[in-house]
Motif scaffolding. Structure first.
Motif, PDB file in Angstrom:
ATOM      1  N   SER A 172      20.726  -3.825 111.049  1.00 18.70           N
ATOM      2  CA  SER A 172      21.025  -4.996 110.800  1.00 18.70           C
ATOM      3  C   SER A 172      20.562  -5.963 111.797  1.00 18.70           C
ATOM      4  O   SER A 172      20.500  -5.726 113.004  1.00 18.70           O
ATOM      5  CB  SER A 172      22.680  -5.111 110.614  1.00 18.70           C
ATOM      6  OG  SER A 172      23.137  -4.409 109.509  1.00 18.70           O
ATOM      7  N   ARG A 231      21.135 -10.621 112.590  1.00 17.80           N
ATOM      8  CA  ARG A 231      21.759 -11.968 112.295  1.00 17.80           C
ATOM      9  C   ARG A 231      20.700 -12.832 113.030  1.00 17.80           C
ATOM     10  O   ARG A 231      20.797 -12.872 114.134  1.00 17.80           O
ATOM     11  CB  ARG A 231      23.195 -12.021 112.544  1.00 17.80           C
ATOM     12  CG  ARG A 231      23.804 -13.176 111.802  1.00 17.80           C
ATOM     13  CD  ARG A 231      25.202 -13.598 112.151  1.00 17.80           C
ATOM     14  NE  ARG A 231      25.430 -13.978 113.415  1.00 17.80           N
ATOM     15  CZ  ARG A 231      26.444 -14.816 113.696  1.00 17.80           C
ATOM     16  NH1 ARG A 231      27.286 -15.202 112.711  1.00 17.80           N
ATOM     17  NH2 ARG A 231      26.466 -15.429 114.964  1.00 17.80           N
ATOM     18  N   ARG A 249      21.505  -7.327 100.118  1.00 15.32           N
ATOM     19  CA  ARG A 249      21.394  -6.797 101.295  1.00 15.32           C
ATOM     20  C   ARG A 249      21.319  -7.742 102.259  1.00 15.32           C
ATOM     21  O   ARG A 249      21.919  -7.667 103.624  1.00 15.32           O
ATOM     22  CB  ARG A 249      20.081  -6.039 101.669  1.00 15.32           C
ATOM     23  CG  ARG A 249      19.772  -4.935 100.627  1.00 15.32           C
ATOM     24  CD  ARG A 249      18.360  -4.125 100.803  1.00 15.32           C
ATOM     25  NE  ARG A 249      17.183  -5.083 100.757  1.00 15.32           N
ATOM     26  CZ  ARG A 249      16.386  -5.514 101.780  1.00 15.32           C
ATOM     27  NH1 ARG A 249      16.472  -5.112 102.959  1.00 15.32           N
ATOM     28  NH2 ARG A 249      15.567  -6.275 101.513  1.00 15.32           N
ATOM     29  N   PHE A 250      21.100  -9.307 102.099  1.00 17.95           N
ATOM     30  CA  PHE A 250      21.193 -10.303 103.111  1.00 17.95           C
ATOM     31  C   PHE A 250      22.302 -11.334 102.568  1.00 17.95           C
ATOM     32  O   PHE A 250      22.488 -11.533 101.263  1.00 17.95           O
ATOM     33  CB  PHE A 250      19.683 -11.067 102.929  1.00 17.95           C
ATOM     34  CG  PHE A 250      18.642 -10.173 103.386  1.00 17.95           C
ATOM     35  CD1 PHE A 250      18.773  -8.905 103.946  1.00 17.95           C
ATOM     36  CD2 PHE A 250      17.519 -11.029 103.862  1.00 17.95           C
ATOM     37  CE1 PHE A 250      17.555  -8.439 104.425  1.00 17.95           C
ATOM     38  CE2 PHE A 250      16.533 -10.359 104.230  1.00 17.95           C
ATOM     39  CZ  PHE A 250      16.657  -9.168 104.695  1.00 17.95           C
ATOM     40  N   GLN A 255      22.412 -13.130 107.673  1.00 17.24           N
ATOM     41  CA  GLN A 255      22.879 -11.574 107.966  1.00 17.24           C
ATOM     42  C   GLN A 255      22.116 -10.793 107.061  1.00 17.24           C
ATOM     43  O   GLN A 255      21.994 -10.954 105.920  1.00 17.24           O
ATOM     44  CB  GLN A 255      24.236 -11.659 107.700  1.00 17.24           C
ATOM     45  CG  GLN A 255      24.975 -10.101 107.940  1.00 17.24           C
ATOM     46  CD  GLN A 255      25.060  -9.801 109.441  1.00 17.24           C
ATOM     47  OE1 GLN A 255      25.242 -10.500 110.353  1.00 17.24           O
ATOM     48  NE2 GLN A 255      24.566  -8.607 109.670  1.00 17.24           N
ATOM     49  N   ASP A 268      21.248  -6.842 106.382  1.00 12.32           N
ATOM     50  CA  ASP A 268      21.826  -5.526 106.428  1.00 12.32           C
ATOM     51  C   ASP A 268      20.752  -4.636 105.545  1.00 12.32           C
ATOM     52  O   ASP A 268      19.716  -4.950 104.850  1.00 12.32           O
ATOM     53  CB  ASP A 268      23.088  -5.507 105.812  1.00 12.32           C
ATOM     54  CG  ASP A 268      24.223  -6.282 106.943  1.00 12.32           C
ATOM     55  OD1 ASP A 268      25.045  -6.788 105.782  1.00 12.32           O
ATOM     56  OD2 ASP A 268      24.121  -6.302 107.719  1.00 12.32           O
ATOM     57  N   SER A 269      20.911  -3.256 106.009  1.00 14.17           N
ATOM     58  CA  SER A 269      20.218  -2.522 105.154  1.00 14.17           C
ATOM     59  C   SER A 269      18.486  -2.664 105.256  1.00 14.17           C
ATOM     60  O   SER A 269      17.786  -2.643 103.921  1.00 14.17           O
ATOM     61  CB  SER A 269      20.624  -2.152 103.750  1.00 14.17           C
ATOM     62  OG  SER A 269      21.791  -1.736 103.845  1.00 14.17           O
ATOM     63  N   LEU A 270      18.387  -2.964 106.531  1.00 18.18           N
ATOM     64  CA  LEU A 270      16.717  -3.510 106.567  1.00 18.18           C
ATOM     65  C   LEU A 270      15.824  -2.349 106.346  1.00 18.18           C
ATOM     66  O   LEU A 270      15.938  -1.282 106.653  1.00 18.18           O
ATOM     67  CB  LEU A 270      16.599  -4.034 108.040  1.00 18.18           C
ATOM     68  CG  LEU A 270      17.151  -5.468 108.225  1.00 18.18           C
ATOM     69  CD1 LEU A 270      17.277  -5.643 109.703  1.00 18.18           C
ATOM     70  CD2 LEU A 270      16.174  -6.514 107.420  1.00 18.18           C
TER      71      LEU A 270
END
Length: 130
Positions: free
Chosen positions: A17, A19, A67-68, A82, A84-86
């Motif tokens: 993740s 930000r 995810r975002f 934010q 996540d799960s990139l």
């Protein structure tokens, strides 16, 4: 003069993740919008997300939904993304942009031709390793 300054980019492993932050100055937060866009090497710019600064409604591109997350601290005139799960496919330069009207951000998010955001930041690089 409107200035948008992105920060928070970097190198992260797949599944991780980050930000991103977009600090705005000279832009009055009101019935308008901030958006995030990205451009990967050799690819066209892609809309990631928009937020209406008045009501907080958020909108996302299909590739990042779920995810975002986009949010805004109007008191700090800062907007956040934010991520996540990139995935490696998320590797790109991420740009913050402001629109005087929310509809412009939404149209730009969908890639409508001839629709432009009003102000742009210089971007921050996000690299996702596999």
């Amino acid at each position: 003069e409107v200035q948008l300054v992105e920060s928070g980019g970097g190198l992260v492993k797949s599944g991780g993740s980050l930000r991103l932050s977009c600090a705005a100055s000279g832009f009055t937060f009101g019935d308008n919008a901030i958006g995030w866009f990205r451009q990967a090497p050799g690819k066209e710019r892609e809309g990631v997300s928009c937020i209406n600064l008045s009501d907080g409604n958020a909108y996302y591109g299909d590739s990042v939904k779920g995810r975002f997350g986009i949010s805004s601290d109007n008191a700090k005139t800062t907007t956040y993304l934010q991520m996540d799960s990139l995935e490696p496919e998320d590797t790109a330069v991420y740009y913050c942009a402001a629109a005087n009207f929310t509809w412009r951000c939404l149209m730009a998010l969908r890639g409508a031709p001839g629709v432009a955001m009003d102000y742009w930041g210089k971007g921050t690089l996000v690299t996702v390793s596999s």
